[in-house]
Write an enzyme that holds these catalytic residues in place. Sequence first.
Site, PDB file in Angstrom:
ATOM      1  N   GLU A   1       6.972 -11.576 -25.314  1.00  0.00           N
ATOM      2  CA  GLU A   1       6.311 -10.652 -26.301  1.00  0.00           C
ATOM      3  C   GLU A   1       4.810 -10.948 -26.253  1.00  0.00           C
ATOM      4  O   GLU A   1       4.467 -12.370 -26.493  1.00  0.00           O
ATOM      5  CB  GLU A   1       6.877 -10.530 -27.372  1.00  0.00           C
ATOM      6  CG  GLU A   1       6.908  -9.215 -28.194  1.00  0.00           C
ATOM      7  CD  GLU A   1       7.865  -8.320 -27.396  1.00  0.00           C
ATOM      8  OE1 GLU A   1       7.145  -7.458 -26.426  1.00  0.00           O
ATOM      9  OE2 GLU A   1       9.274  -8.124 -27.570  1.00  0.00           O
TER      10      GLU A   1
ATOM     11  N   THR B   1       2.821 -11.415 -24.128  1.00  0.00           N
ATOM     12  CA  THR B   1       2.415 -12.003 -22.784  1.00  0.00           C
ATOM     13  C   THR B   1       1.655 -11.164 -21.730  1.00  0.00           C
ATOM     14  O   THR B   1       0.936 -11.735 -20.799  1.00  0.00           O
ATOM     15  CB  THR B   1       3.744 -12.771 -22.074  1.00  0.00           C
ATOM     16  OG1 THR B   1       4.583 -11.821 -22.035  1.00  0.00           O
ATOM     17  CG2 THR B   1       4.038 -13.964 -22.965  1.00  0.00           C
TER      18      THR B   1
ATOM     19  N   GLY C   1       7.617   5.218 -32.279  1.00  0.00           N
ATOM     20  CA  GLY C   1       6.699   4.167 -33.292  1.00  0.00           C
ATOM     21  C   GLY C   1       7.824   3.265 -33.507  1.00  0.00           C
ATOM     22  O   GLY C   1       7.334   2.497 -34.525  1.00  0.00           O
TER      23      GLY C   1
ATOM     24  N   LEU D   1      10.035   0.648 -29.195  1.00  0.00           N
ATOM     25  CA  LEU D   1      10.905   1.163 -27.905  1.00  0.00           C
ATOM     26  C   LEU D   1      10.257   1.937 -26.919  1.00  0.00           C
ATOM     27  O   LEU D   1      10.681   2.132 -25.991  1.00  0.00           O
ATOM     28  CB  LEU D   1      12.256   1.548 -28.380  1.00  0.00           C
ATOM     29  CG  LEU D   1      13.101   0.821 -29.579  1.00  0.00           C
ATOM     30  CD1 LEU D   1      14.270   1.651 -30.030  1.00  0.00           C
ATOM     31  CD2 LEU D   1      13.436  -0.312 -29.153  1.00  0.00           C
TER      32      LEU D   1
ATOM     33  N   SER E   1       6.013   5.996 -26.200  1.00  0.00           N
ATOM     34  CA  SER E   1       4.687   6.493 -25.670  1.00  0.00           C
ATOM     35  C   SER E   1       4.673   6.344 -24.122  1.00  0.00           C
ATOM     36  O   SER E   1       4.300   7.110 -23.269  1.00  0.00           O
ATOM     37  CB  SER E   1       3.468   5.426 -26.506  1.00  0.00           C
ATOM     38  OG  SER E   1       3.792   4.411 -25.969  1.00  0.00           O
TER      39      SER E   1
ATOM     40  N   GLU F   1      -2.833   5.730 -22.011  1.00  0.00           N
ATOM     41  CA  GLU F   1      -2.842   5.244 -23.402  1.00  0.00           C
ATOM     42  C   GLU F   1      -3.935   4.746 -23.602  1.00  0.00           C
ATOM     43  O   GLU F   1      -4.470   4.668 -24.866  1.00  0.00           O
ATOM     44  CB  GLU F   1      -1.651   4.331 -23.548  1.00  0.00           C
ATOM     45  CG  GLU F   1      -0.250   4.902 -23.284  1.00  0.00           C
ATOM     46  CD  GLU F   1       0.692   4.154 -24.106  1.00  0.00           C
ATOM     47  OE1 GLU F   1       0.455   3.464 -25.229  1.00  0.00           O
ATOM     48  OE2 GLU F   1       2.017   4.164 -23.586  1.00  0.00           O
TER      49      GLU F   1
ATOM     50  N   ASP G   1       4.934  -1.797 -20.775  1.00  0.00           N
ATOM     51  CA  ASP G   1       5.850  -0.610 -21.157  1.00  0.00           C
ATOM     52  C   ASP G   1       5.975   0.312 -20.063  1.00  0.00           C
ATOM     53  O   ASP G   1       6.973   0.752 -19.615  1.00  0.00           O
ATOM     54  CB  ASP G   1       5.206  -0.049 -22.245  1.00  0.00           C
ATOM     55  CG  ASP G   1       5.006  -0.664 -23.564  1.00  0.00           C
ATOM     56  OD1 ASP G   1       5.550  -1.736 -23.673  1.00  0.00           O
ATOM     57  OD2 ASP G   1       4.466  -0.193 -24.558  1.00  0.00           O
TER      58      ASP G   1
ATOM     59  N   TYR H   1      -3.140  -5.888 -33.610  1.00  0.00           N
ATOM     60  CA  TYR H   1      -3.052  -6.071 -32.255  1.00  0.00           C
ATOM     61  C   TYR H   1      -4.367  -6.606 -31.435  1.00  0.00           C
ATOM     62  O   TYR H   1      -4.255  -7.482 -30.471  1.00  0.00           O
ATOM     63  CB  TYR H   1      -2.581  -4.944 -31.608  1.00  0.00           C
ATOM     64  CG  TYR H   1      -2.205  -4.862 -30.028  1.00  0.00           C
ATOM     65  CD1 TYR H   1      -0.846  -5.266 -29.694  1.00  0.00           C
ATOM     66  CD2 TYR H   1      -3.067  -4.334 -29.136  1.00  0.00           C
ATOM     67  CE1 TYR H   1      -0.650  -5.251 -28.359  1.00  0.00           C
ATOM     68  CE2 TYR H   1      -2.555  -4.341 -27.747  1.00  0.00           C
ATOM     69  CZ  TYR H   1      -1.333  -4.695 -27.402  1.00  0.00           C
ATOM     70  OH  TYR H   1      -1.031  -4.846 -25.993  1.00  0.00           O
TER      71      TYR H   1
HETATM   72  P1  ADP Z   1       6.169   3.471 -29.384  1.00  0.00           P
HETATM   73  O1  ADP Z   1       5.751   3.392 -28.179  1.00  0.00           O
HETATM   74  O2  ADP Z   1       6.772   2.005 -29.877  1.00  0.00           O
HETATM   75  O3  ADP Z   1       7.225   4.426 -29.875  1.00  0.00           O
HETATM   76  P2  ADP Z   1       3.700   4.053 -30.066  1.00  0.00           P
HETATM   77  O4  ADP Z   1       2.807   4.256 -31.560  1.00  0.00           O
HETATM   78  O5  ADP Z   1       2.921   3.602 -28.857  1.00  0.00           O
HETATM   79  O6  ADP Z   1       5.005   3.494 -30.484  1.00  0.00           O
HETATM   80  O7  ADP Z   1       3.936   5.810 -29.752  1.00  0.00           O
HETATM   81  C1  ADP Z   1       4.272   6.661 -30.644  1.00  0.00           C
HETATM   82  C2  ADP Z   1       3.473   7.796 -30.183  1.00  0.00           C
HETATM   83  O8  ADP Z   1       3.632   8.555 -29.179  1.00  0.00           O
HETATM   84  C3  ADP Z   1       3.768   8.951 -31.417  1.00  0.00           C
HETATM   85  O9  ADP Z   1       3.292   8.821 -32.581  1.00  0.00           O
HETATM   86  C4  ADP Z   1       3.273  10.056 -30.558  1.00  0.00           C
HETATM   87  O10 ADP Z   1       1.749  10.410 -30.709  1.00  0.00           O
HETATM   88  C5  ADP Z   1       3.544   9.842 -29.174  1.00  0.00           C
HETATM   89  N1  ADP Z   1       4.961  10.568 -28.628  1.00  0.00           N
HETATM   90  C6  ADP Z   1       5.862   9.622 -28.259  1.00  0.00           C
HETATM   91  N2  ADP Z   1       6.780  10.444 -27.647  1.00  0.00           N
HETATM   92  C7  ADP Z   1       6.369  11.859 -28.152  1.00  0.00           C
HETATM   93  C8  ADP Z   1       7.166  13.139 -28.048  1.00  0.00           C
HETATM   94  N3  ADP Z   1       8.291  13.356 -27.199  1.00  0.00           N
HETATM   95  N4  ADP Z   1       6.293  14.106 -28.462  1.00  0.00           N
HETATM   96  C9  ADP Z   1       5.191  13.932 -29.188  1.00  0.00           C
HETATM   97  N5  ADP Z   1       4.953  12.748 -29.314  1.00  0.00           N
HETATM   98  C10 ADP Z   1       5.151  11.674 -28.596  1.00  0.00           C
HETATM   99 MG    MG Z   2       3.891   2.613 -27.325  1.00  0.00          MG
END
Ligand code: ADP
Ligand code: MG
Length: 375
Positions: A24, A26, A116, A119, A122, A154, A166, A218
């Site tokens: 993590e 890294t 969020g 996992l 995104s 991203e 990721d 971060y």
């Molecule tokens: P993680 O990647 O850990 O889940 P992030 O903050 O990097 O957390 O990403 C979450 C964001 O990605 C959400 O707030 C949203 O904007 C977007 N997201 C991910 N999947 C979807 C989805 N299926 N529909 C809409 N937005 C999504």
């Molecule tokens: Mg993410």
Amino acid sequence: MPGSFSESRVGRWFAPGRVNLIGEHTDYNDGFVLPLALPLGTTCTAAVRPAGTVRLRSLQAPLDEVAVTMADLGATGWSELPTWAHYPLGVIREFERRGHEVRGVELELDSTVPLGAGLSSSAALSCSVAIALRDLFAPSVPAAEIIDIARTAENVYVGVPTGVLDQSASMLCTAGHVLFLDVRTREYQQIPFDLDRFDLQLLVFDTGSPHHLMDGEYAQRRAECAAAAAELGVPFLRDVTGLADIKRLADPVLRRRARHVITENARVLRVAEELRGGADPRAIGPVLSAGHASLRDDFEVSAPQLDTAVAAALVAGAYGARMVGGGFGGSVIALVDRARAAATAAAVRDAFARRSFDTPRTFAVTPAAGARRIE
Ligand code: ADP
Ligand code: MG
């Protein structure tokens, strides 16, 4: 708008979320990571549409129907669009910028990865869109470029400065394996991670705790790592292998940050070595727990919910447990005997109830396949 996919040129693509077994913070230090793909992921249903048009929707954001033109995407004005749409639109823009024309497309997204939770919903989102666009418009684009496209979506179009972990995990992982990835060389190796054979389970606890404070922290951790590397006269902390070197850092905070990265890289190598040799995965438990202590004490990115889940899982008999993802919230993994899985999950739930935390979501995961077309 169900039903709009009535014509025949429709396909369906799937990209998984991930957990990182170890490694993590890294990736942006040019180091090593060891993720596995989750059975959870994002499905992207896609169809070619008239040139210049883009339509998007997500079942996780049912109120937002996005319809834009390619010309709109080139102009400013993204601020009018919902944030989630920046991920797929960023992928489209990045294809175009690299000379792969995306003529017109309609995308519908649906995710089983909690958003969020650390996992990587995104990357699942960006990669599912990227492989759909690849197959529809630019079939020769290799996986390494898809990873770069999804990451740039991203970094640039959403503004989250993630490393390459990721997207690499979502694209490259295979069922039954962890992915050993050297972020510097981009060389990788699939290492068997067979939990069934050893009567083990890997539990994931989504603590549901918000990590919206994370962005600034971060960026700060990244800056601290860069500062430590600069003071030590190396391009990245990956290049420091001996802990003795960090004594040269004047600032105790930078010393702790560097110590996390150096010991974490060593932990990835150690776990990869154990698993490569076919060891019983119970052997890696203490290394996972040491990783948590390092993130908590040296990197200072844990949170009360994460520490509570780790402690409760260990008391309940887990061989190892640690927070995963960037920190300040998100999820915890625990390696447990299959026979102890339900009791461990109950112990974590009880510990959360005692501290009045929201009930965590628990699921058992097996290493799943990476991104692919499914229909
Ligand atoms: P993680 O990647 O850990 O889940 P992030 O903050 O990097 O957390 O990403 C979450 C964001 O990605 C959400 O707030 C949203 O904007 C977007 N997201 C991910 N999947 C979807 C989805 N299926 N529909 C809409 N937005 C999504
Ligand atoms: Mg993410």
